[in-house]
Scaffold this active site. Sequence first.
Site, mmCIF file in Angstrom:
data_model
loop_
_atom_site.group_PDB
_atom_site.id
_atom_site.type_symbol
_atom_site.label_atom_id
_atom_site.label_comp_id
_atom_site.label_asym_id
_atom_site.label_seq_id
_atom_site.Cartn_x
_atom_site.Cartn_y
_atom_site.Cartn_z
ATOM 1 C CB CYS A 34 -0.194 0.811 7.344
ATOM 2 S SG CYS A 34 -1.733 0.720 6.890
ATOM 3 C CG HIS A 41 -6.608 0.787 -0.428
ATOM 4 N ND1 HIS A 41 -5.043 1.378 -0.535
ATOM 5 C CD2 HIS A 41 -6.471 -0.465 0.854
ATOM 6 C CE1 HIS A 41 -3.926 1.131 -0.399
ATOM 7 N NE2 HIS A 41 -4.673 -0.233 0.260
ATOM 8 C CB CYS A 87 -0.684 0.307 1.529
ATOM 9 S SG CYS A 87 -1.877 -1.022 1.081
#
Length: 429
Positions: A415, A384, A93
């Site tokens: 994160c 996302h 990510c």
Amino acid sequence: MAKSAFSKNDIWLAAGVRTPFSKVDGTLSTIDAIALSVPVVKHMIAELHGGKPDFVVWGNVVPSLTWSNIAREILMDAGVDPAVPAFSTVMACSTSMAGVIEAAGMIDGVSRNLALVGGVDSLSQVQLGLGTSLSNWMRQFQSARSLGEKLSHAFDLKLQDVRLFIPAVSNRTTGKSMGEHTEITAKEWNIGRAEQDQIALQSHQHAIAAWEHGFFDDLVIPFGDLRRDTIPRKDTSLEKLAKLPPAFDRISGKGTLTAGNSSPLTDGASSIWVASEAGLAKLPPTLPRVKLIDWEIASVDFRVEGLLMAPPYAIPRLLARHSLTYADIHLWEIHEAFAAQVLAHIKALESTEFIKTKAGVAASFGAFPRDRLNPNGGSVALGHPFGATGARILSQAVKQLAGMPSGQRAIVSICADGGQGTVALLESA
């Protein structure tokens, strides 16, 4: 891990653009990662009015057998000068934020002054693969020189070898999904369902308000007929969120993560500029820009700690290095993989014991200013796409911070799977 060897005020970030984000199997489901990226790159290159970046860094998390260096393929399809070098990067990510850190370390103020950085993922275009045994058999079958050899080899294939590899949003070491890991974190940190739903509601409310007030107008470009993100819900409420069933712990009766307070699987691409003073001069003066002051990358043993808990280790170290407290940060952009993970980060940051024993910082930073968190929505509402999230959050932070008085600061935190995280300290000019 601390910052690279660039000196203060040498590196600037200028806001980039992105596609609208769409939930998996939605409006953008027929578009692969390269095709999603091309219009973003074309728009960014057009801003240079005939100029070109010195190099390009592009990130992509979901693998494909049809390319190995997606950055180069995107540039070729976008018609960018083939003399511009391009390389790909990946850090789950944190991918396109890691790309920004890489670019910042490469800019030297002499021959490398301007980098185009971005990332993309299409969670609708996930390529299935053959299991290793079946792949080996297929390769050997194709290399057989005669029909007899092929027939002989065909009888060597065993039923148990006929397996497909299906990529999953899970950690390879543990076999658990991100959501399953975060359920563990939520229980360890006593994060309740109601407070998770409140974070999710605020994310949607802030995202909707930002769209209605025009905040995203110069950050999001149309993609075909799609003009804006499809995920933010104007009609959501605490009552509606409370009715959703647990998504990852459906057995214990204690599951708190739902589809409503977790970021959805998403398609999209995003970008950002990384520049020296000389590189900044090549960009339109109207582009929002801020200084990249410092950065930190943290990694924890996720077999013991929470899978997504690295940022609370990084943030205190970064702030302590600059003698800053939480109150000295005027904008906080924290990636919302899950509302529970955001709340666990805040609880950790407000724990003097955690900061001292885990982050290794003997300092007190004060109460966390929740009213400064994700003012234009976060990943729960916006979506996302793994490789695109870093550039999305950074560009969003750059625009928000650039409109604030000189000397104001922002922390951007992401994160990542594998027990890692990236954090950046920005400052308005």
